[in-house]
Design a protein around this motif. Sequence first.
Motif, PDB file in Angstrom:
ATOM      1  N   TYR A  44     -50.752   9.646  59.921  1.00  0.00           N
ATOM      2  CA  TYR A  44     -50.813  10.388  61.171  1.00  0.00           C
ATOM      3  C   TYR A  44     -49.761  11.494  61.141  1.00  0.00           C
ATOM      4  O   TYR A  44     -48.675  11.296  60.610  1.00  0.00           O
ATOM      5  N   THR A  45     -50.091  12.610  61.781  1.00  0.00           N
ATOM      6  CA  THR A  45     -49.054  13.614  61.994  1.00  0.00           C
ATOM      7  C   THR A  45     -48.198  13.125  63.163  1.00  0.00           C
ATOM      8  O   THR A  45     -48.605  12.249  63.929  1.00  0.00           O
ATOM      9  N   GLU A  48     -50.079  13.545  66.415  1.00  0.00           N
ATOM     10  CA  GLU A  48     -51.093  12.513  66.639  1.00  0.00           C
ATOM     11  C   GLU A  48     -50.446  11.197  67.061  1.00  0.00           C
ATOM     12  O   GLU A  48     -50.965  10.497  67.936  1.00  0.00           O
TER      13      GLU A  48
END
Length: 56
Positions: A44-45, A48
């Motif tokens: 995930y970033t 996010e």
Amino acid sequence: MAPLAAEDMAMNNQTYDGKERDASDVLYQNLAKGVQSVKNGEVYTIDEAWEEIEKI
């Protein structure tokens, strides 16, 4: 053998009231889902991740 975190949750649930237990269960489930996604190689970033945290 159950994971240590699951055993800790089972022991700790005895001292929580309903709302605390529910909140703890939701947090634990989301953390477990996150650990599983790391094991699956999903990434995930940070944006996010914050979106998911804000939903909780």
